[in-house]
Design a protein around this motif. Structure first.
Motif, PDB file in Angstrom:
ATOM      1  N   GLU A   7       0.857  -1.191   0.000  1.00 22.90           N
ATOM      2  CA  GLU A   7       0.000   0.000   0.000  1.00 22.90           C
ATOM      3  C   GLU A   7       0.890   1.237   0.000  1.00 22.90           C
ATOM      4  OE1 GLU A   7      -2.357   2.765  -0.149  1.00 22.90           O
ATOM      5  OE2 GLU A   7      -3.538   0.906   0.127  1.00 22.90           O
ATOM      6  N   LEU A  12      -2.142   4.687   5.843  1.00 20.38           N
ATOM      7  CA  LEU A  12      -3.077   3.571   5.716  1.00 20.38           C
ATOM      8  C   LEU A  12      -2.348   2.242   5.868  1.00 20.38           C
ATOM      9  CD1 LEU A  12      -5.828   2.357   5.144  1.00 20.38           C
ATOM     10  CD2 LEU A  12      -5.403   2.669   2.684  1.00 20.38           C
ATOM     11  N   ASP A  51      -2.802  -3.096  -2.829  1.00 24.05           N
ATOM     12  CA  ASP A  51      -3.430  -1.899  -3.380  1.00 24.05           C
ATOM     13  C   ASP A  51      -3.255  -1.931  -4.899  1.00 24.05           C
ATOM     14  OD1 ASP A  51      -4.613   0.694  -3.477  1.00 24.05           O
ATOM     15  OD2 ASP A  51      -2.607   1.536  -3.712  1.00 24.05           O
ATOM     16  N   LEU A  78      -7.108  -4.331  -3.063  1.00 14.65           N
ATOM     17  CA  LEU A  78      -7.789  -3.152  -2.547  1.00 14.65           C
ATOM     18  C   LEU A  78      -7.811  -2.072  -3.620  1.00 14.65           C
ATOM     19  CD1 LEU A  78      -6.153  -2.796   0.992  1.00 14.65           C
ATOM     20  CD2 LEU A  78      -8.254  -4.009   0.410  1.00 14.65           C
ATOM     21  N   THR A  79      -8.890  -1.317  -3.703  1.00 14.98           N
ATOM     22  CA  THR A  79      -8.967  -0.237  -4.672  1.00 14.98           C
ATOM     23  C   THR A  79      -9.949   0.826  -4.198  1.00 14.98           C
ATOM     24  OG1 THR A  79      -9.420   0.340  -6.980  1.00 14.98           O
ATOM     25  CG2 THR A  79     -10.779  -1.366  -6.007  1.00 14.98           C
ATOM     26  N   ALA A  80      -9.726   2.063  -4.647  1.00  9.77           N
ATOM     27  CA  ALA A  80     -10.648   3.150  -4.320  1.00  9.77           C
ATOM     28  C   ALA A  80     -11.906   3.086  -5.173  1.00  9.77           C
ATOM     29  CB  ALA A  80      -9.954   4.491  -4.512  1.00  9.77           C
ATOM     30  N   LYS A 101     -12.270   0.563  -1.233  1.00  9.42           N
ATOM     31  CA  LYS A 101     -12.046   1.535  -0.169  1.00  9.42           C
ATOM     32  C   LYS A 101     -13.158   2.575  -0.199  1.00  9.42           C
ATOM     33  CE  LYS A 101      -6.976   1.373  -0.782  1.00  9.42           C
ATOM     34  NZ  LYS A 101      -5.804   2.206  -1.170  1.00  9.42           N
ATOM     35  N   PRO A 102     -13.613   3.051   0.954  1.00 10.24           N
ATOM     36  CA  PRO A 102     -13.243   2.612   2.311  1.00 10.24           C
ATOM     37  C   PRO A 102     -13.905   1.281   2.650  1.00 10.24           C
ATOM     38  CG  PRO A 102     -14.962   4.259   2.434  1.00 10.24           C
ATOM     39  CD  PRO A 102     -14.613   4.146   0.967  1.00 10.24           C
ATOM     40  N   PHE A 103     -13.377   0.583   3.642  1.00  9.59           N
ATOM     41  CA  PHE A 103     -13.914  -0.718   4.023  1.00  9.59           C
ATOM     42  C   PHE A 103     -13.956  -0.815   5.544  1.00  9.59           C
ATOM     43  CE2 PHE A 103      -9.384  -0.978   2.992  1.00  9.59           C
ATOM     44  CZ  PHE A 103      -8.858  -1.347   4.220  1.00  9.59           C
ATOM     45  N   LEU A 108     -12.186  -6.869   6.436  1.00  9.06           N
ATOM     46  CA  LEU A 108     -10.865  -7.144   5.860  1.00  9.06           C
ATOM     47  C   LEU A 108     -10.201  -8.320   6.570  1.00  9.06           C
ATOM     48  CD1 LEU A 108      -8.384  -6.295   4.061  1.00  9.06           C
ATOM     49  CD2 LEU A 108      -7.656  -4.931   6.020  1.00  9.06           C
TER      50      LEU A 108
END
Length: 218
Positions: A7, A12, A51, A78-80, A101-103, A108
């Protein structure tokens, strides 16, 4: 269980690592795709929290290379972006799971644990039992003959690895590789100290046997 967090947002990444460590995982952090590939080439990680938008080497390319190499490491991407087409594309690249994201952090952690269970062959059940010992890998509890063992996260991880070995000997090197992070000093006797504390909490009759010069067996 060993996790690599890739990440580029450093705050984060630190939060992810802290939370995952509190959940009992051994966690390493990298901030770009190139470093992620280097770490993945050096250590056997159970799960990669990846990420998608990484610098140097894009997260998509990290996933492609990992899958192409036949690595057993599971990928949680993970991704926005939460768009359906992005999720589909990420899974098509070889990711085992995908989280926008957000999560919620408990989700997770739950997904990481589920990927770890699926990575075993055959897939492991969430409840492991043997000789009066019952270990719940989801709730992170261990009981022997009805007595709560009150294990530390590291002790729990070592016990889980021994249970998963199903009677096979596990070397100290393998325990260090799987239950500690990359900063662990192999010459500190950390495995021996942890094993001594674990044996004390397991009580009598003893469940863990030392195979001289080879390792430990449950």
């Amino acid at each position: 269980m060993r996790v690599l967090v890739a990440e580029d947002e450093r705050d984060l990444a630190a939060l992810l690592a802290t939370g995952l460590r509190r959940a009992g995982f051994a966690v390493d952090i990298v901030h770009d795709g190139g470093e992620a590939l280097e770490r993945l080439g050096l250590y056997a990680y159970d799960v990669l929290v990846l990420d998608r938008d990484l610098p140097r080497v894009h997260g998509d390319d990290v996933a492609r290379r990992l899958v192409g190499a036949g690595s057993p490491t599971r990928i949680l991407m993970l991704t926005a972006s939460a768009a359906v087409e992005d999720r589909v594309e990420g899974l098509d690249l070889g990711a085992d799971d995908y989280l926008g994201k957000p999560f919620d952090f408990p989700e997770l952690v739950s997904r990481v644990r589920a990927l770890r269970r699926r990575s075993a062959r055959p897939a492991l059940p969430p409840l492991l039992a043997r000789d009066g010992l019952v270990v719940d890998t989801v709730r992170r509890t261990a009981v022997r003959d009805g007595r709560d063992l009150d294990l530390s996260p590291k002790e729990f991880s070592v016990l889980q690895i021994l249970l998963e070995a199903d009677g096979a000997v596990v070397s100290a090197e393998e325990l260090l590789e799987r239950a500690w992070d990359a900063h662990a000093d192999p010459f500190t006797g950390a495995v021996r100290v942890c094993m001594s504390k674990l044996r004390g909490k397991l009580g009598e009759p003893g469940l863990v046997r030392t195979v001289q010069g080879v390792g430990y067996v449950l």
